[in-house]
Scaffold this motif. Structure first.
Motif, PDB file in Angstrom:
ATOM      1  N   ALA A   1      22.943  50.546  59.250  1.00 11.31           N
ATOM      2  CA  ALA A   1      24.391  50.556  59.046  1.00 11.31           C
ATOM      3  C   ALA A   1      25.074  51.503  60.025  1.00 11.31           C
ATOM      4  CB  ALA A   1      24.709  50.972  57.614  1.00 11.31           C
ATOM      5  N   VAL A   2      26.197  51.067  60.579  1.00 11.35           N
ATOM      6  CA  VAL A   2      26.948  51.933  61.475  1.00 11.35           C
ATOM      7  C   VAL A   2      27.520  53.087  60.665  1.00 11.35           C
ATOM      8  CG1 VAL A   2      27.529  50.012  63.016  1.00 11.35           C
ATOM      9  CG2 VAL A   2      29.100  50.639  61.173  1.00 11.35           C
ATOM     10  N   PRO A   3      27.744  54.253  61.284  1.00 13.72           N
ATOM     11  CA  PRO A   3      28.277  55.407  60.543  1.00 13.72           C
ATOM     12  C   PRO A   3      29.623  55.090  59.888  1.00 13.72           C
ATOM     13  CG  PRO A   3      27.435  56.093  62.680  1.00 13.72           C
ATOM     14  CD  PRO A   3      27.426  54.588  62.687  1.00 13.72           C
ATOM     15  N   ASP A   4      29.784  55.532  58.656  1.00  9.21           N
ATOM     16  CA  ASP A   4      31.038  55.354  57.906  1.00  9.21           C
ATOM     17  C   ASP A   4      31.468  53.894  57.844  1.00  9.21           C
ATOM     18  OD1 ASP A   4      31.276  58.174  57.534  1.00  9.21           O
ATOM     19  OD2 ASP A   4      32.048  58.330  59.587  1.00  9.21           O
ATOM     20  N   THR A   5      30.492  53.002  57.722  1.00 12.84           N
ATOM     21  CA  THR A   5      30.808  51.581  57.675  1.00 12.84           C
ATOM     22  C   THR A   5      31.668  51.239  56.460  1.00 12.84           C
ATOM     23  OG1 THR A   5      29.852  49.345  57.670  1.00 12.84           O
ATOM     24  CG2 THR A   5      28.688  51.025  56.398  1.00 12.84           C
ATOM     25  N   THR A   6      32.574  50.287  56.641  1.00 11.88           N
ATOM     26  CA  THR A   6      33.361  49.755  55.532  1.00 11.88           C
ATOM     27  C   THR A   6      32.478  48.837  54.701  1.00 11.88           C
ATOM     28  OG1 THR A   6      35.405  49.844  56.799  1.00 11.88           O
ATOM     29  CG2 THR A   6      35.368  48.371  54.890  1.00 11.88           C
ATOM     30  N   VAL A   7      32.533  48.975  53.381  1.00 11.32           N
ATOM     31  CA  VAL A   7      31.775  48.104  52.491  1.00 11.32           C
ATOM     32  C   VAL A   7      32.707  46.994  52.019  1.00 11.32           C
ATOM     33  CG1 VAL A   7      30.379  47.947  50.400  1.00 11.32           C
ATOM     34  CG2 VAL A   7      30.323  50.038  51.789  1.00 11.32           C
ATOM     35  N   HIS A   8      32.559  45.816  52.611  1.00 13.40           N
ATOM     36  CA  HIS A   8      33.434  44.680  52.283  1.00 13.40           C
ATOM     37  C   HIS A   8      32.955  44.003  50.996  1.00 13.40           C
ATOM     38  CE1 HIS A   8      35.373  44.913  56.250  1.00 13.40           C
ATOM     39  NE2 HIS A   8      34.163  45.139  56.720  1.00 13.40           N
ATOM     40  N   HIS A   9      33.911  43.549  50.212  1.00 13.09           N
ATOM     41  CA  HIS A   9      33.616  42.879  48.944  1.00 13.09           C
ATOM     42  C   HIS A   9      33.794  41.375  49.130  1.00 13.09           C
ATOM     43  CE1 HIS A   9      34.087  43.221  44.266  1.00 13.09           C
ATOM     44  NE2 HIS A   9      32.911  42.750  44.643  1.00 13.09           N
ATOM     45  N   LEU A  10      32.735  40.580  48.847  1.00 14.02           N
ATOM     46  CA  LEU A  10      32.767  39.151  49.139  1.00 14.02           C
ATOM     47  C   LEU A  10      32.804  38.266  47.902  1.00 14.02           C
ATOM     48  CD1 LEU A  10      30.161  38.916  52.049  1.00 14.02           C
ATOM     49  CD2 LEU A  10      32.590  39.541  52.151  1.00 14.02           C
ATOM     50  N   ALA A  11      32.109  38.668  46.832  1.00  9.12           N
ATOM     51  CA  ALA A  11      32.042  37.791  45.649  1.00  9.12           C
ATOM     52  C   ALA A  11      31.707  38.603  44.417  1.00  9.12           C
ATOM     53  CB  ALA A  11      30.990  36.699  45.843  1.00  9.12           C
ATOM     54  N   THR A  12      32.270  38.192  43.284  1.00 11.53           N
ATOM     55  CA  THR A  12      31.931  38.787  41.998  1.00 11.53           C
ATOM     56  C   THR A  12      32.285  37.788  40.910  1.00 11.53           C
ATOM     57  OG1 THR A  12      32.112  40.772  40.633  1.00 11.53           O
ATOM     58  CG2 THR A  12      34.163  39.927  41.608  1.00 11.53           C
ATOM     59  N   ARG A  13      32.158  38.238  39.674  1.00  9.92           N
ATOM     60  CA  ARG A  13      32.524  37.411  38.533  1.00  9.92           C
ATOM     61  C   ARG A  13      33.457  38.208  37.628  1.00  9.92           C
ATOM     62  NH1 ARG A  13      27.149  34.259  36.540  1.00  9.92           N
ATOM     63  NH2 ARG A  13      28.646  33.635  34.949  1.00  9.92           N
ATOM     64  N   PRO A  14      34.306  37.533  36.878  1.00  8.81           N
ATOM     65  CA  PRO A  14      35.231  38.256  36.004  1.00  8.81           C
ATOM     66  C   PRO A  14      34.566  38.773  34.735  1.00  8.81           C
ATOM     67  CG  PRO A  14      35.562  35.898  35.805  1.00  8.81           C
ATOM     68  CD  PRO A  14      34.565  36.086  36.910  1.00  8.81           C
ATOM     69  N   ASP A  15      33.321  38.334  34.472  1.00 11.45           N
ATOM     70  CA  ASP A  15      32.657  38.681  33.227  1.00 11.45           C
ATOM     71  C   ASP A  15      31.467  39.616  33.455  1.00 11.45           C
ATOM     72  OD1 ASP A  15      31.606  36.482  34.645  1.00 11.45           O
ATOM     73  OD2 ASP A  15      30.377  35.902  32.934  1.00 11.45           O
ATOM     74  N   LEU A  16      31.363  40.653  32.618  1.00 14.21           N
ATOM     75  CA  LEU A  16      30.182  41.509  32.641  1.00 14.21           C
ATOM     76  C   LEU A  16      28.949  40.683  32.283  1.00 14.21           C
ATOM     77  CD1 LEU A  16      31.621  44.676  30.845  1.00 14.21           C
ATOM     78  CD2 LEU A  16      30.844  44.551  33.215  1.00 14.21           C
ATOM     79  N   PRO A  17      27.771  40.958  32.872  1.00 11.51           N
ATOM     80  CA  PRO A  17      27.479  42.052  33.812  1.00 11.51           C
ATOM     81  C   PRO A  17      27.592  41.634  35.282  1.00 11.51           C
ATOM     82  CG  PRO A  17      25.430  41.045  33.134  1.00 11.51           C
ATOM     83  CD  PRO A  17      26.539  40.259  32.459  1.00 11.51           C
ATOM     84  N   TYR A  18      28.516  40.753  35.613  1.00  7.83           N
ATOM     85  CA  TYR A  18      28.745  40.327  37.001  1.00  7.83           C
ATOM     86  C   TYR A  18      27.463  39.754  37.601  1.00  7.83           C
ATOM     87  CZ  TYR A  18      32.523  43.622  36.024  1.00  7.83           C
ATOM     88  OH  TYR A  18      33.562  44.306  35.430  1.00  7.83           O
ATOM     89  N   ALA A  19      26.894  38.774  36.925  1.00 10.22           N
ATOM     90  CA  ALA A  19      25.571  38.243  37.275  1.00 10.22           C
ATOM     91  C   ALA A  19      25.623  37.317  38.486  1.00 10.22           C
ATOM     92  CB  ALA A  19      24.965  37.521  36.082  1.00 10.22           C
ATOM     93  N   VAL A  20      25.788  37.945  39.658  1.00 13.45           N
ATOM     94  CA  VAL A  20      25.710  37.223  40.930  1.00 13.45           C
ATOM     95  C   VAL A  20      24.964  38.136  41.901  1.00 13.45           C
ATOM     96  CG1 VAL A  20      28.040  38.034  41.511  1.00 13.45           C
ATOM     97  CG2 VAL A  20      27.012  36.193  42.829  1.00 13.45           C
ATOM     98  N   GLU A  21      24.028  37.551  42.669  1.00 18.05           N
ATOM     99  CA  GLU A  21      23.184  38.356  43.551  1.00 18.05           C
ATOM    100  C   GLU A  21      22.583  37.488  44.645  1.00 18.05           C
ATOM    101  OE1 GLU A  21      20.231  40.042  40.978  1.00 18.05           O
ATOM    102  OE2 GLU A  21      19.393  38.104  40.409  1.00 18.05           O
ATOM    103  N   GLY A  22      21.747  38.114  45.482  1.00 22.31           N
ATOM    104  CA  GLY A  22      20.985  37.374  46.493  1.00 22.31           C
ATOM    105  C   GLY A  22      21.826  36.614  47.491  1.00 22.31           C
ATOM    106  N   PRO A  23      22.800  37.226  48.169  1.00 22.85           N
ATOM    107  CA  PRO A  23      23.653  36.482  49.097  1.00 22.85           C
ATOM    108  C   PRO A  23      22.904  36.037  50.340  1.00 22.85           C
ATOM    109  CG  PRO A  23      24.018  38.827  49.376  1.00 22.85           C
ATOM    110  CD  PRO A  23      23.109  38.683  48.188  1.00 22.85           C
ATOM    111  N   TYR A  24      23.392  34.946  50.919  1.00 26.29           N
ATOM    112  CA  TYR A  24      22.906  34.511  52.225  1.00 26.29           C
ATOM    113  C   TYR A  24      24.049  33.776  52.914  1.00 26.29           C
ATOM    114  CZ  TYR A  24      19.546  33.465  55.829  1.00 26.29           C
ATOM    115  OH  TYR A  24      18.881  33.454  57.031  1.00 26.29           O
TER     116      TYR A  24
END
Length: 323
Positions: A190-213
């Motif tokens: 990772a480059v120093p002080d990299t921005t962590v971009h948010h790409l996908a989530t779910r509105p419901d706990l426990p946000y069961a989404v993973e393994g991106p490609y």
């Protein structure tokens, strides 16, 4: 067939033709390509090596390895490493890595992987390189990116893509879903002080989404991700969804326009017949064709996780389906 049944069939076909990709994709799914040999695998990443052979790495062992001459007969090839690097034990007691990702650039193979413990985001992503991509030839280079319990993301399930002249790594599991950071192409970290971009989530706990490609096709970037629960044999509910964006950083949306940051995503593949809990996916290219690699739990073999391979086809409007 009666006239009424004929009219009903015609009407149904016409309605389906007007429905968005997500509804049509859920109608039916093809079985994975028949394979032989060592089929047991979890979270597979597959590549066709410069030699013409195929390599698959996976969760299990010290990054389990499988090799194939033709993509159909797979043989157990031991582990990527002879022994765990010492720093892995900072993240679990057994030095057990998860969910690798293999790629080729700058004249060598790069293997990214995660080290963590179940149910915590005290996690790290590491990287190793090899001149051949074969097990036993990897040199570990340490941590790429980490997460702690105070973070809102989980640094596991890495996957790389080059876009706009930059190197990016998507990752994420539960917590707030899928994230992405920029990497230094020389170090692979990772480059120093990299921005962590948010790409996908779910509105419901426990946000069961993973393994991106993420893959590029045409003018779009496509984000594949696994939704719901893995790792429970025939009780697993894993399924694969996708969204797309013209910008690597998003926003990613499904075919109805719903953002993946709001729970959107078109269904690409879910359990059917004996093939339960399809997920842990990656995409690889072979002879200019795109292939989806994933694991499923075999309902006819006590829920044993096995390798699934399906060719990806792209519709006229640019959405992927399995063949």
């Amino acid at each position: 067939m009666t006239l009424r049944r004929t009219l009903t069939a015609v009407t149904t076909a016409a309605v389906l033709a007007l429905l968005p990709h997500a509804a049509q994709a859920a109608e039916s799914y093809p079985d994975p390509r028949p394979i032989t040999g060592q089929q047991i695998i979890h979270d597979p990443t597959v590549i066709r090596l410069k030699s013409g052979d195929y390599a698959a790495y996976s969760t299990g062992g010290i990054i389990g390895a499988r090799l194939s001459k033709d993509g159909k007969q797979w043989d157990d090839a031991g582990n990527a490493f002879a022994r765990p690097p010492s720093w892995w034990y900072e993240y679990n007691d057994t030095g057990d890595p998860w969910a690798p990702d293999i790629s080729y650039r700058a004249g060598r193979y790069w293997l990214y992987y995660a080290v963590s413990s179940w149910g915590t985001n005290h996690s790290a992503i590491g990287v190793a390189t090899s001149p051949s991509g074969l097990p036993g030839t990897w040199t570990d280079h340490g941590k790429v990116f980490t997460s702690e319990k105070t973070d809102h993301w989980n640094a596991i399930d890495p996957a790389l893509i080059k876009a706009d002249g930059k190197l990016w790594m998507s990752f994420g599991s539960y917590w707030t879903g899928i994230r992405m950071v920029q990497l230094d192409p020389v170090t692979g970290k990772a480059v120093p002080d990299t921005t962590v971009h948010h790409l996908a989530t779910r509105p419901d706990l426990p946000y069961a989404v993973e393994g991106p490609y993420i893959v590029k096709h045409g003018r779009h970037y496509y984000l594949f991700a696994s939704y719901d629960a893995c790792c429970s044999g025939v009780n697993s509910t894993y399924k694969i969804k996708v969204g797309r964006s013209t910008d690597i950083k998003g926003p990613y949306v499904d075919s109805t326009g719903k953002p993946m940051l709001e729970g959107g995503g078109d269904l690409v593949l879910e359990g059917h017949g004996r093939f339960i809990g399809t997920g842990g996916q990656s995409v690889f290219q072979d002879r200019e064709e795109d292939w989806l690699a994933y694991h499923y739990y075999d309902a006819e073999d006590e829920g044993t996780p096995k390798l699934g391979l399906n060719r990806l086809s792209w519709s006229r409007d640019g959405w992927p389906t399995v063949k």
